[in-house]
Design a protein around this motif. Structure first.
Motif, PDB file in Angstrom:
ATOM      1  N   THR A  34       0.802  -1.509  -0.292  1.00  0.00           N
ATOM      2  CA  THR A  34      -0.272   0.119   0.661  1.00  0.00           C
ATOM      3  C   THR A  34       1.140   1.473   0.010  1.00  0.00           C
ATOM      4  O   THR A  34       2.108   1.410  -0.364  1.00  0.00           O
ATOM      5  N   ARG A  35       0.093   2.378  -0.084  1.00  0.00           N
ATOM      6  CA  ARG A  35       1.173   3.769  -0.073  1.00  0.00           C
ATOM      7  C   ARG A  35       1.919   3.322   1.225  1.00  0.00           C
ATOM      8  O   ARG A  35       2.981   4.175   1.133  1.00  0.00           O
ATOM      9  N   ARG A  36       1.825   4.124   2.751  1.00  0.00           N
ATOM     10  CA  ARG A  36       2.055   3.621   4.030  1.00  0.00           C
ATOM     11  C   ARG A  36       2.861   2.434   3.898  1.00  0.00           C
ATOM     12  O   ARG A  36       4.185   2.827   4.089  1.00  0.00           O
ATOM     13  N   ALA A  37       2.914   1.190   3.399  1.00  0.00           N
ATOM     14  CA  ALA A  37       4.035   0.038   3.280  1.00  0.00           C
ATOM     15  C   ALA A  37       4.811   0.433   2.190  1.00  0.00           C
ATOM     16  O   ALA A  37       6.678   0.042   2.740  1.00  0.00           O
ATOM     17  N   ARG A  39       6.091   3.644   1.800  1.00  0.00           N
ATOM     18  CA  ARG A  39       7.005   4.866   2.432  1.00  0.00           C
ATOM     19  C   ARG A  39       7.623   3.821   3.568  1.00  0.00           C
ATOM     20  O   ARG A  39       8.908   4.548   3.401  1.00  0.00           O
ATOM     21  N   GLN A  40       7.530   2.965   3.916  1.00  0.00           N
ATOM     22  CA  GLN A  40       7.948   2.528   4.925  1.00  0.00           C
ATOM     23  C   GLN A  40       9.603   1.642   4.592  1.00  0.00           C
ATOM     24  O   GLN A  40      10.382   1.987   4.946  1.00  0.00           O
ATOM     25  N   THR A  43      11.533   4.399   3.418  1.00  0.00           N
ATOM     26  CA  THR A  43      12.349   5.424   4.214  1.00  0.00           C
ATOM     27  C   THR A  43      13.663   4.149   5.296  1.00  0.00           C
ATOM     28  O   THR A  43      14.259   4.502   4.932  1.00  0.00           O
TER      29      THR A  43
END
Length: 87
Positions: A34-37, A39-40, A43
């Motif tokens: 997902t977008r969150r995964a 991004r993590q 990062t």
């Protein structure tokens, strides 16, 4: 030892902990980017190691510990501390 034999369970099982454990064991089967995964992963997998490497290279090129005497500068390119006989 700790196993149950003949209907005797010495350890009380918590259904919530069992569900969580089952989810953690099978997370690879249900994982989606997902977008969150994403991004993590970017990062923590790329940005943080790149930042640490940049800091390490910067300080590695800034200081020189080899052959330094007590009281002389650790900065690269500085002359060694003069000995008392040279003064």
């Amino acid at each position: 030892m700790a196993g149950g034999h003949g209907g005797f369970e010495p350890v009380k099982l918590d259904p919530a902990i069992e569900r969580w454990s089952s989810m953690r064991e099978n997370v690879y089967q249900h994982f989606k980017f997902t977008r969150r995964a994403t991004r993590q992963v970017f990062t923590w997998g790329f940005m943080v190691p790149a930042l640490i490497a940049t800091i390490a290279v910067t300080f590695d090129n800034k200081y020189d510990w080899a052959g330094k005497q007590k009281g002389s500068s650790l900065m690269k390119g500085t002359p060694a501390k003069p000995t008392p006989s040279e003064e």
